[in-house]
Design a protein around this motif. Structure first.
Motif, short mmCIF file in Angstrom:
data_model
loop_
_atom_site.label_atom_id
_atom_site.label_comp_id
_atom_site.label_asym_id
_atom_site.label_seq_id
_atom_site.Cartn_x
_atom_site.Cartn_y
_atom_site.Cartn_z
N ALA A 63 48.23 37.77 37.97
CA ALA A 63 47.43 36.55 38.07
C ALA A 63 47.53 35.80 36.75
CB ALA A 63 45.97 36.89 38.36
N THR A 64 47.69 34.51 36.84
CA THR A 64 47.83 33.68 35.64
C THR A 64 46.47 33.10 35.25
OG1 THR A 64 50.10 33.10 36.22
CG2 THR A 64 48.99 31.70 34.61
N LEU A 65 46.05 33.41 34.04
CA LEU A 65 44.81 32.83 33.51
C LEU A 65 45.18 31.53 32.81
CD1 LEU A 65 42.99 35.96 32.02
CD2 LEU A 65 42.81 35.00 34.31
N ASN A 66 44.68 30.44 33.31
CA ASN A 66 44.99 29.12 32.77
C ASN A 66 44.62 29.05 31.29
OD1 ASN A 66 45.17 26.35 32.18
ND2 ASN A 66 44.73 25.82 34.31
N GLU A 67 45.61 28.76 30.44
CA GLU A 67 45.35 28.74 29.00
C GLU A 67 44.41 27.61 28.60
OE1 GLU A 67 48.90 28.84 26.72
OE2 GLU A 67 49.50 30.82 27.44
N ALA A 68 44.32 26.57 29.42
CA ALA A 68 43.40 25.47 29.12
C ALA A 68 41.95 25.88 29.35
CB ALA A 68 43.74 24.26 29.98
N ILE A 69 41.75 27.05 29.98
CA ILE A 69 40.40 27.55 30.24
C ILE A 69 40.14 28.85 29.48
CG2 ILE A 69 38.83 28.45 32.03
CD1 ILE A 69 40.25 26.67 34.03
N PHE A 70 41.10 29.76 29.53
CA PHE A 70 40.89 31.11 29.00
C PHE A 70 41.50 31.34 27.61
CE2 PHE A 70 40.59 31.46 33.60
CZ PHE A 70 39.50 32.30 33.77
N ALA A 71 42.10 30.31 27.03
CA ALA A 71 42.76 30.52 25.72
C ALA A 71 42.51 29.37 24.76
CB ALA A 71 44.25 30.73 25.93
N ILE A 72 41.36 28.71 24.88
CA ILE A 72 41.05 27.63 23.95
C ILE A 72 40.36 28.20 22.71
CG2 ILE A 72 40.77 26.03 25.89
CD1 ILE A 72 37.73 26.04 25.20
N GLU A 73 40.21 27.38 21.69
CA GLU A 73 39.44 27.78 20.52
C GLU A 73 37.97 27.58 20.86
OE1 GLU A 73 38.60 29.39 16.99
OE2 GLU A 73 40.63 29.16 17.79
N PRO A 74 37.20 28.66 20.95
CA PRO A 74 35.80 28.52 21.38
C PRO A 74 34.98 27.66 20.43
CG PRO A 74 36.52 30.81 21.50
CD PRO A 74 37.59 30.06 20.76
N ASN A 75 34.08 26.89 21.01
CA ASN A 75 33.18 26.03 20.24
C ASN A 75 31.78 26.66 20.28
OD1 ASN A 75 31.30 23.95 19.50
ND2 ASN A 75 32.92 22.44 19.83
N LYS A 113 34.33 27.03 29.24
CA LYS A 113 35.68 27.37 28.79
C LYS A 113 35.63 28.27 27.55
CE LYS A 113 38.11 23.19 30.39
NZ LYS A 113 38.86 22.00 29.92
N SER A 114 34.72 27.94 26.63
CA SER A 114 34.59 28.73 25.40
C SER A 114 34.14 30.15 25.71
CB SER A 114 33.60 28.05 24.44
OG SER A 114 34.05 26.77 24.05
N ALA A 115 33.18 30.27 26.63
CA ALA A 115 32.68 31.60 27.00
C ALA A 115 33.78 32.43 27.67
CB ALA A 115 31.48 31.46 27.93
N ILE A 169 36.75 39.21 38.45
CA ILE A 169 37.00 37.95 39.14
C ILE A 169 38.04 38.17 40.24
CG2 ILE A 169 37.69 35.54 38.85
CD1 ILE A 169 37.03 35.77 35.90
N THR A 170 37.75 37.69 41.44
CA THR A 170 38.72 37.81 42.52
C THR A 170 39.79 36.71 42.39
OG1 THR A 170 37.45 36.39 44.01
CG2 THR A 170 36.95 38.75 44.06
N GLU A 171 40.92 36.92 43.05
CA GLU A 171 42.04 35.99 42.91
C GLU A 171 41.67 34.57 43.31
OE1 GLU A 171 46.28 37.74 43.63
OE2 GLU A 171 44.94 38.72 45.08
N ASN A 172 41.04 34.40 44.45
CA ASN A 172 40.68 33.06 44.89
C ASN A 172 39.61 32.42 44.00
OD1 ASN A 172 42.44 32.58 47.03
ND2 ASN A 172 41.19 33.76 48.47
N SER A 173 38.81 33.26 43.35
CA SER A 173 37.81 32.72 42.42
C SER A 173 38.48 32.03 41.24
CB SER A 173 36.88 33.83 41.93
OG SER A 173 36.10 34.35 42.99
N LEU A 174 39.63 32.57 40.81
CA LEU A 174 40.37 31.94 39.71
C LEU A 174 40.79 30.52 40.08
CD1 LEU A 174 42.71 34.77 38.33
CD2 LEU A 174 40.74 33.73 37.20
N LYS A 175 41.20 30.35 41.34
CA LYS A 175 41.61 29.02 41.80
C LYS A 175 40.42 28.06 41.78
CE LYS A 175 45.13 30.98 44.88
NZ LYS A 175 45.57 31.15 46.28
N THR A 176 39.25 28.56 42.21
CA THR A 176 38.05 27.73 42.21
C THR A 176 37.66 27.33 40.79
OG1 THR A 176 37.26 28.83 44.22
CG2 THR A 176 35.64 27.59 42.94
N ILE A 177 37.73 28.29 39.87
CA ILE A 177 37.39 28.00 38.47
C ILE A 177 38.33 26.95 37.90
CG2 ILE A 177 37.37 29.00 36.14
CD1 ILE A 177 36.36 31.62 37.42
N ASP A 178 39.63 27.06 38.22
CA ASP A 178 40.60 26.06 37.77
C ASP A 178 40.24 24.67 38.29
OD1 ASP A 178 42.02 27.94 36.41
OD2 ASP A 178 43.72 28.03 37.80
#
Length: 209
Positions: A17-29, A111-113, A195-204
């Motif tokens: 499963a690919t974790l979107n870097e724009a969500i899971f790899a940002i610099e947390p604020n 996104k930061s969390a 997190i389930t696979e389809n949940s990742l799509k919803t989060i995206d």
């Protein structure tokens, strides 16, 4: 960022499963995290605290002692705040503690969390599953298989699944939420996210617009 997809038996399915870097790899604020958690906790407050002021208290308004000549302090009626059983000065009144945050701030906070959890390797992706009947024992077996038993767990589902929810409801350190409803506080409060696979799509879809 790719992670292995597990089944509810804790075994790898062979898929990634690919974790979107724009969500899971940002610099947390950290500041927006603070603001979003503060807003969540403020919104939970009922704001119904109330104490009686002098005009609201039941009691005689007869003057207790004469104004002068007693050698002591002046005394008004029995409701005076300086007397035992008297009113309270500037006591709490019912109020609304909630406050507004911009949508972009709340999105950045989530996104930061999620990025913090990804850095901590506290995210487990499982294939979508359901349960035939609500059984807490079966859900506990799933947590054992995923090696998250005893940890504070947040299970993220794409859709409402009554059997899964009822199975986890009696477990103190387990929360079940929809992907569309996850919030910063619940993410940070959990030790591990499942997190389930389809949940990742919803989060995206929610966090990337």
């Amino acid at each position: 960022m790719e992670v292995s997809v597990l089944n509810i038996n804790g075994q790898e399915t062979g898929r990634k499963a690919t974790l979107n870097e724009a969500i899971f790899a940002i610099e947390p604020n950290d500041h927006v995290l603070y603001l979003n958690v503060k807003q969540y906790l403020a919104n939970q407050r009922q704001g119904t605290a109330k104490s009686k002021e002098r005009s609201e208290l039941s009691g005689s308004t007869r003057k207790l002692i004469r104004q002068k000549g007693s050698g002591g302090a002046r005394r008004g009626d029995i409701n005076s705040p300086v007397l035992v059983g008297g009113a309270r000065v500037f006591g709490p009144k019912p109020r609304d503690y909630s406050f507004k945050l911009n949508k972009k701030v709340k999105v950045l906070a989530r996104k930061s969390a999620l990025s913090y959890k990804a850095k901590e390797n506290a995210i487990i992706v499982v294939e979508d599953f359901t349960m035939d009947a609500p059984k807490t024992k079966d859900f506990i077996n799933i947590t054992k298989n995923l090696k998250v038993e005893g940890k504070k767990l947040l299970l993220v589902l794409p859709n409402i699944d009554k059997n899964v929810y009822l199975s986890a409801r009696n477990l103190q350190r387990t929360n079940v939420m929809l992907a569309s409803a996850i919030n910063t506080y619940k993410i940070l409060d959990a030790d591990v996210l499942v997190i389930t696979e389809n949940s990742l799509k919803t989060i995206d879809e929610i966090l990337i617009k």
